[in-house]
Scaffold this motif. Structure first.
Motif, mmCIF file in Angstrom:
data_model
loop_
_atom_site.group_PDB
_atom_site.id
_atom_site.type_symbol
_atom_site.label_atom_id
_atom_site.label_comp_id
_atom_site.label_asym_id
_atom_site.label_seq_id
_atom_site.Cartn_x
_atom_site.Cartn_y
_atom_site.Cartn_z
ATOM 1 N N LEU A 48 -0.071 -0.718 12.976
ATOM 2 C CA LEU A 48 0.156 0.285 11.926
ATOM 3 C C LEU A 48 -0.149 1.690 12.450
ATOM 4 C CD1 LEU A 48 0.753 0.826 8.892
ATOM 5 C CD2 LEU A 48 -1.714 0.611 8.502
ATOM 6 N N SER A 49 0.806 2.594 12.188
ATOM 7 C CA SER A 49 0.625 3.970 12.631
ATOM 8 C C SER A 49 0.607 4.951 11.470
ATOM 9 C CB SER A 49 1.744 4.362 13.602
ATOM 10 O OG SER A 49 1.638 5.711 13.986
ATOM 11 N N VAL A 50 1.374 4.688 10.413
ATOM 12 C CA VAL A 50 1.463 5.602 9.288
ATOM 13 C C VAL A 50 1.791 4.803 8.028
ATOM 14 C CG1 VAL A 50 3.917 6.076 9.638
ATOM 15 C CG2 VAL A 50 2.506 7.759 8.471
ATOM 16 N N HIS A 67 3.857 3.878 -11.417
ATOM 17 C CA HIS A 67 3.816 2.907 -10.320
ATOM 18 C C HIS A 67 4.103 3.612 -8.999
ATOM 19 C CE1 HIS A 67 4.054 -0.969 -8.320
ATOM 20 N NE2 HIS A 67 5.159 -0.539 -7.720
ATOM 21 N N PHE A 68 3.292 3.300 -7.994
ATOM 22 C CA PHE A 68 3.457 3.871 -6.657
ATOM 23 C C PHE A 68 3.836 2.755 -5.679
ATOM 24 C CE2 PHE A 68 0.885 6.898 -8.862
ATOM 25 C CZ PHE A 68 1.241 8.128 -8.344
ATOM 26 N N THR A 69 4.727 3.099 -4.756
ATOM 27 C CA THR A 69 5.161 2.159 -3.725
ATOM 28 C C THR A 69 4.663 2.633 -2.367
ATOM 29 O OG1 THR A 69 7.179 1.643 -4.970
ATOM 30 C CG2 THR A 69 7.152 1.058 -2.636
ATOM 31 N N VAL A 70 4.091 1.713 -1.586
ATOM 32 C CA VAL A 70 3.606 2.067 -0.257
ATOM 33 C C VAL A 70 4.246 1.156 0.787
ATOM 34 C CG1 VAL A 70 1.405 2.999 -1.046
ATOM 35 C CG2 VAL A 70 1.576 0.581 -0.497
ATOM 36 N N THR A 71 4.496 1.729 1.970
ATOM 37 C CA THR A 71 5.092 0.993 3.080
ATOM 38 C C THR A 71 4.398 1.407 4.362
ATOM 39 O OG1 THR A 71 7.235 1.055 1.939
ATOM 40 C CG2 THR A 71 7.237 0.367 4.246
ATOM 41 N N GLY A 72 4.055 0.413 5.185
ATOM 42 C CA GLY A 72 3.443 0.691 6.480
ATOM 43 C C GLY A 72 4.491 0.754 7.580
ATOM 44 N N TYR A 73 4.263 1.621 8.565
ATOM 45 C CA TYR A 73 5.192 1.769 9.686
ATOM 46 C C TYR A 73 4.414 1.829 10.996
ATOM 47 C CZ TYR A 73 8.434 3.303 6.017
ATOM 48 O OH TYR A 73 9.197 3.382 4.879
ATOM 49 N N ASP A 74 5.053 1.335 12.070
ATOM 50 C CA ASP A 74 4.460 1.527 13.393
ATOM 51 C C ASP A 74 4.947 2.854 13.960
ATOM 52 O OD1 ASP A 74 7.044 1.138 14.349
ATOM 53 O OD2 ASP A 74 6.657 -0.856 15.166
ATOM 54 N N ALA A 75 4.600 3.154 15.198
ATOM 55 C CA ALA A 75 4.939 4.448 15.793
ATOM 56 C C ALA A 75 6.436 4.646 15.952
ATOM 57 C CB ALA A 75 4.243 4.598 17.142
ATOM 58 N N ALA A 76 7.202 3.538 16.009
ATOM 59 C CA ALA A 76 8.647 3.642 16.178
ATOM 60 C C ALA A 76 9.383 3.632 14.851
ATOM 61 C CB ALA A 76 9.154 2.503 17.059
ATOM 62 N N ILE A 82 1.161 -4.531 5.206
ATOM 63 C CA ILE A 82 -0.196 -4.013 5.000
ATOM 64 C C ILE A 82 -0.809 -4.616 3.744
ATOM 65 C CG2 ILE A 82 0.252 -1.824 6.179
ATOM 66 C CD1 ILE A 82 0.529 -0.508 3.437
ATOM 67 N N GLU A 83 -2.120 -4.601 3.690
ATOM 68 C CA GLU A 83 -2.880 -4.979 2.495
ATOM 69 C C GLU A 83 -3.664 -3.737 2.060
ATOM 70 O OE1 GLU A 83 -5.264 -8.380 3.258
ATOM 71 O OE2 GLU A 83 -3.555 -9.699 3.692
ATOM 72 N N PRO A 84 -3.085 -2.922 1.207
ATOM 73 C CA PRO A 84 -3.683 -1.622 0.892
ATOM 74 C C PRO A 84 -4.878 -1.717 -0.056
ATOM 75 C CG PRO A 84 -1.713 -1.941 -0.415
ATOM 76 C CD PRO A 84 -1.802 -3.115 0.518
ATOM 77 N N THR A 85 -5.755 -0.750 0.066
ATOM 78 C CA THR A 85 -6.822 -0.534 -0.913
ATOM 79 C C THR A 85 -6.552 0.799 -1.590
ATOM 80 O OG1 THR A 85 -8.252 0.505 0.754
ATOM 81 C CG2 THR A 85 -8.522 -1.857 0.387
ATOM 82 N N TRP A 86 -6.848 0.869 -2.901
ATOM 83 C CA TRP A 86 -6.509 2.048 -3.695
ATOM 84 C C TRP A 86 -7.756 2.710 -4.241
ATOM 85 C CZ3 TRP A 86 -1.187 2.966 -4.286
ATOM 86 C CH2 TRP A 86 -0.347 1.906 -3.945
ATOM 87 N N THR A 87 -7.803 4.023 -4.181
ATOM 88 C CA THR A 87 -8.881 4.797 -4.810
ATOM 89 C C THR A 87 -8.283 6.035 -5.469
ATOM 90 O OG1 THR A 87 -9.352 5.957 -2.731
ATOM 91 C CG2 THR A 87 -10.712 4.032 -3.230
ATOM 92 N N ALA A 116 -5.136 3.131 1.531
ATOM 93 C CA ALA A 116 -5.584 3.011 2.919
ATOM 94 C C ALA A 116 -5.447 1.573 3.406
ATOM 95 C CB ALA A 116 -7.032 3.469 3.053
ATOM 96 N N SER A 117 -5.253 1.444 4.735
ATOM 97 C CA SER A 117 -5.220 0.146 5.397
ATOM 98 C C SER A 117 -5.518 0.365 6.869
ATOM 99 C CB SER A 117 -3.850 -0.519 5.222
ATOM 100 O OG SER A 117 -3.810 -1.777 5.875
ATOM 101 N N LYS A 118 -6.488 -0.360 7.390
ATOM 102 C CA LYS A 118 -6.846 -0.282 8.814
ATOM 103 C C LYS A 118 -7.066 1.154 9.278
ATOM 104 C CE LYS A 118 -4.370 -4.534 9.943
ATOM 105 N NZ LYS A 118 -3.306 -5.163 10.763
ATOM 106 N N ASN A 119 -7.840 1.903 8.507
ATOM 107 C CA ASN A 119 -8.214 3.288 8.837
ATOM 108 C C ASN A 119 -7.036 4.272 8.798
ATOM 109 O OD1 ASN A 119 -10.957 2.612 9.309
ATOM 110 N ND2 ASN A 119 -10.423 1.909 11.374
ATOM 111 N N ILE A 120 -5.900 3.851 8.269
ATOM 112 C CA ILE A 120 -4.753 4.725 8.069
ATOM 113 C C ILE A 120 -4.634 4.966 6.563
ATOM 114 C CG2 ILE A 120 -2.293 5.089 8.431
ATOM 115 C CD1 ILE A 120 -3.863 4.885 11.017
#
Length: 204
Positions: A48-50, A67-76, A82-87, A116-120
């Motif tokens: 995970l990059s972003v 409702h919010f939608t989140v998507t994880g991406y690598d550097a490419a 991802i398994e996100p946490t919400w605050t 957030a997920s994995k410090n991202i």
């Protein structure tokens, strides 16, 4: 040899160095004169990059949901699970406990939804405005006012969460103990005796 690819998951140099880019499968082929051979390459997502979040900025009335939608991406740019946490900052709302990205606006003001997920992490700006009028609060609730003096009361509107709602109240008095002006100033009545011994009520 001459190098070539059957797809667009990566690129290969003239020295046979393969650089993976997009997730997928393709064949790497090398040829010399009439001879050819190939190898199958499978490109997988990297770390995970972003994190992308949508929408990135909203304005909500207290009590409304978004409702919010989140998507994880690598550097490419490949999607990464991802398994996100919400605050939520500034106490402006609450996110459903199952982590599905639904925010309920509560406290009027500005804040952020942070995923957030994995410090991202990714952030969305949230502005909450007061909801519909739910009650009127008069202050003070009780007051002793000497006869013949005046005191100004205040009336504040609130929504269901206690956020202040602007109101223009109509004032009235019960019991005949005084009168109140349109802006909330209460004037007590005094009782005095005239020269003829009659009781006369008047204000001061």
């Amino acid at each position: 040899p001459e190098w070539s690819l059957s797809g667009d998951s990566g690129v290969i140099s003239d020295k046979g160095v393969y650089s993976a880019e997009a997730v997928g499968e393709e064949k790497v082929m090398a040829s010399v004169e009439d001879f050819i051979d190939e190898a199958l390459v499978t490109v997988t997502a990297s770390s995970l990059s972003v994190i992308g979040i949508e929408p990135t900025e909203v304005q909500l009335e207290a009590g409304a949901t978004q409702h919010f939608t989140v998507t994880g991406y690598d550097a490419a740019g490949n999607e990464v699970a991802i398994e996100p946490t919400w605050t939520v900052s500034q106490g402006i709302g609450e996110v459903d406990p199952e982590g599905k990205g639904q925010l309920t606006a509560i406290k009027a003001g500005a804040g952020e939804l942070i995923v957030a997920s994995k410090n991202i992490a990714a952030r969305a700006k949230i502005e909450v405005t007061p909801g519909e009028l739910s009650r009127i609060v008069v202050t003070p609730e009780t007051k002793e006012v000497p006869s013949g003096t005046s005191f100004r009361f205040a009336a504040m509107g609130q929504d269901q969460y206690g956020n202040e709602v602007e109101v223009i109240p109509s004032w009235s008095v019960t019991g005949g103990m005084g009168k109140i002006a349109v802006f909330g100033r209460w004037q007590g009545r005094i009782r005095q005796r005239d020269r003829r011994g009659a009781d006369v009520e008047g204000g001061r």
